[in-house]
Structures are given as structure tokens and as C-alpha cells.
Design an enzyme around this catalytic site. Structure first.
Site, PDB file in Angstrom:
ATOM      1  N   ASP A 105       0.748  -1.276  -0.104  1.00 61.97           N
ATOM      2  CA  ASP A 105      -0.043  -0.136  -0.153  1.00 61.97           C
ATOM      3  C   ASP A 105       0.995   0.984   0.063  1.00 61.97           C
ATOM      4  O   ASP A 105       1.534   1.580   1.200  1.00 61.97           O
ATOM      5  CB  ASP A 105      -0.915   0.203   1.135  1.00 61.97           C
ATOM      6  CG  ASP A 105      -1.635   1.111   1.214  1.00 61.97           C
ATOM      7  OD1 ASP A 105      -1.648   2.161   0.445  1.00 61.97           O
ATOM      8  OD2 ASP A 105      -2.724   0.935   2.212  1.00 61.97           O
ATOM      9  N   TYR A 161      -7.616  15.134  -7.183  1.00 61.82           N
ATOM     10  CA  TYR A 161      -6.843  14.415  -8.259  1.00 61.82           C
ATOM     11  C   TYR A 161      -5.881  15.408  -8.856  1.00 61.82           C
ATOM     12  O   TYR A 161      -4.489  15.090  -9.047  1.00 61.82           O
ATOM     13  CB  TYR A 161      -7.751  13.713  -9.134  1.00 61.82           C
ATOM     14  CG  TYR A 161      -6.730  12.825 -10.350  1.00 61.82           C
ATOM     15  CD1 TYR A 161      -6.482  11.453 -10.039  1.00 61.82           C
ATOM     16  CD2 TYR A 161      -6.534  13.254 -11.541  1.00 61.82           C
ATOM     17  CE1 TYR A 161      -5.608  10.749 -10.647  1.00 61.82           C
ATOM     18  CE2 TYR A 161      -5.672  12.529 -12.408  1.00 61.82           C
ATOM     19  CZ  TYR A 161      -5.104  11.207 -12.145  1.00 61.82           C
ATOM     20  OH  TYR A 161      -4.514  10.582 -12.858  1.00 61.82           O
ATOM     21  N   ASN A 176       4.041   4.290 -10.052  1.00 62.27           N
ATOM     22  CA  ASN A 176       2.792   4.405 -11.170  1.00 62.27           C
ATOM     23  C   ASN A 176       1.544   4.277 -10.250  1.00 62.27           C
ATOM     24  O   ASN A 176       0.464   4.740 -10.772  1.00 62.27           O
ATOM     25  CB  ASN A 176       3.195   3.268 -11.999  1.00 62.27           C
ATOM     26  CG  ASN A 176       1.949   2.959 -12.843  1.00 62.27           C
ATOM     27  OD1 ASN A 176       1.725   4.082 -13.819  1.00 62.27           O
ATOM     28  ND2 ASN A 176       1.091   2.137 -12.520  1.00 62.27           N
TER      29      ASN A 176
END
Length: 304
Positions: free
Chosen positions: A72, A164, A99
Site C-alpha cells: 500500500d 486528483y 505508478n
């Protein structure tokens, strides 16, 4: 495909977060096909197990090794375990691809959990991954690369998902600072690269769709472009797709920067008073926003 980059060779080692699906898995497969050892890091579960098994069949033909590490990236201790496992298993790491990413959606005054999760995974995951792997990649003295996955949303910051955008804008700023640091270190053989995918059909972007839209690239196409531009030495690996070419991306980015230079409202591309000006700019017609029209009228009045 033929890759000449010295860090991407048979026997070298790549570590990829978010490696169980999408772009991460496609990158892992390409590296395995090139005979590299590959560590895929992703959340614990069946998806990671299936990815490891699938990649192992590729690696068996190329003499590389595949290891899956449940990780994680929002948890620093989990990333520390990933770094220990990779170094103990393979020694030197030559490719680090930060990524892993999430996009549950957000709004300025929306759920705190979404904001926290997005920032922790998309930004802190990349910062901490780089800070944990980077020093040893520098110290071992062999050619190496750190590839951080950003987004066009972190450059043009469109409305709709501010958390985001913030996370990916942070990735851009961090990776630029990282490359500046690396290039100023004497005899450093590590370079950093900002990987900016276009419209790619992955589990992160598919939503309710089960078939790839015509305009989307596959993860494999995107990774092949990444490797091509990495081989060419690009820092900004700005990917096109089936809907948006390089020229359009450049104009969108230039317009976003122009909001500051021209003192326009933020996100003026989506502002009703500037919509037509942006449309003309995108089409290649000289930009002529309302304030410039007013200035022209004032000059005419003075002359008369």
C-alpha cells in the site's frame, strides 16, 4: 521492441508500483519481455496473484524473475518493506516506476476520505517511493531511471476532480525538482522522468465501459511510447492518444500558463467569457479576448 537505454537491459531490475493492472502491468510485461527482473507492487489480493502468475510465464522464456510484493503505497512502512524485499532479492534497482494511483472522485468541499486517500496514494506514494529507493540507486553508480506517473490534469487542472489535480500537480513539481537535483550531482547515473499518459483504457479510467473507446490508447501502446521517449532522453513524456495529438496538448498547456501571464481568470478555458477566445486559439486563429477588444476600442477613440 528495440530499447537502447542502459538501464533497461536483460538482468537489470525494475520495481513498479500499481503493477497488477493497467499501465503498471503493461510496463511490467514489457520489462519482462526484455529479460529484466521485475518486482510488481500492488494491494494484496487475487489481482496481484494473477498478475504475478501471468508475468512469470513471460519471464520464464527470457530468464528474468518476477516477484510480487503486496504494498500500500500510502503506508510508509509498506513501501519500506518493498524496498527491503527488492534489494535483498535482486540487489541493485535500475528502474523505479512510481505508478500507483487512485481516482475515486472529489469536490472542493466533498468527502475528507477521498481527499486524504488521493493525496496519500498519488502524491505521497511517489514522494516516499522516490526517497526510499533513490539514495541507493544513486549510490550503486549504474545507469538507472525513476519514472513518476503524472497526468495532464496536473498541468491544465480542469474542473471536476480537484483532489486528483492537486496530487498530479504535486507529482509534476516534485519530479522536476528531483531531476534538477539528480543532474547536479557529480557522476550521478540516475535520471528522473515525468510520464504523462493521455486517454488510456484502464481499470482506473474505464468506469462503466467494458470495451475500449476508439479514442483511447491501450496500456501497451502507452508503455511503448513511454519507452521510446525514455530511450530518446525526454524528461516530459507527454503521450498523445486517439483523440488528442501533441499539437493540441501543447496549445492547452500554453493556454493554461497564459492565464497567469495574461491575468485571466483561473481555468479561463472553461470560463464563459473566454470560451470563444480559447476556441480561436486552439484553431490557430490569433487570440483576441474581450479585454483586448476593449483596449483596441480605446485606442480608436483616442485617435479620433
Amino acid at each position: 521492441m528495440n530499447i537502447n537505454h542502459p538501464a533497461i537491459k536483460p538482468g537489470k531490475t525494475a520495481v513498479i508500483t500499481g503493477g497488477a493492472s493497467g499501465i503498471g502491468y503493461a510496463a511490467a510485461k514489457r520489462f519482462a519481455e526484455l529479460g529484466m527482473n521485475v518486482v510488481i507492487a500492488d494491494l494484496k489480493g487475487e489481482k496481484l496473484n494473477r498478475a504475478e502468475q501471468s508475468l512469470q510465464s513471460v519471464a520464464n522464456e527470457k530468464d528474468g524473475l518476477i516477484v510480487a510484493c503486496p504494498t500500500d503505497v500510502s503506508d510508509l512502512s509498506s513501501l519500506e518493506e518493498l524496498e527491503r524485499m527488492a534489494s535483498q532479492t535482486f540487489g541493485n534497482v535500475h528502474v523505479l516506476m512510481n505508478n500507483a494511483g487512485v481516482q475515486p472522485g472529489s469536490s472542493v468541499f466533498g468527502k475528507q476520505f477521498n481527499w486524504q486517500r488521493i493525496i496519500d496514494v498519488n502524491l505521497w506514494g511517489i514522494i516516499n517511493g522516490t526517497r526510499l529507493f533513490g539514495p541507493e540507486m544513486i549510490a550503486h553508480g549504474e545507469p538507472a531511471v525513476i519514472i513518476n506517473t503524472g497526468s495532464k490534469q496536473g498541468i491544465t487542472t480542469p474542473p471536476g476532480d480537484p483532489a486528483y489535480n492537486v496530487s498530479k500537480a504535486g507529482v509534476k513539481a516534485f519530479t522536476e525538482a528531483l531531476q534538477h537535483d539528480l543532474r547536479n550531482r557529480e557522476k550521478c547515473q540516475v535520471s528522473a522522468h515525468l510520464f504523462v499518459p493521455g486517454f488510456v483504457f484502464t481499470p482506473l479510467t474505464s468506469g462503466d465501459r467494458t470495451e475500449k473507446p476508439d479514442g483511447a490508447w491501450t496500456p501497451e501502446q502507452t508503455v511503448d511510447f513511454m519507452l521510446e521517449r525514455l530511450d530518446a532522453g525526454d524528461f516530459y513524456i507527454l503521450c498523445p492518444d486517439g483523440e488528442v495529438d501533441r499539437a493540441t496538448d501543447e496549445k492547452r498547456i500554453a493556454w493554461a500558463a497564459g492565464d497567469i501571464v495574461e491575468n485571466r481568470p483561473p481555468l479561463s478555458r472553461w470560463h464563459p467569457d473566454y470560451y470563444h477566445a480559447f476556441t480561436r486559439f486552439l484553431a490557430g486563429t490569433p487570440e483576441f479576448p474581450e479585454k483586448e477588444a476593449e483596449k483596441a476600442d480605446e485606442k480608436k477613440a483616442k485617435k479620433s
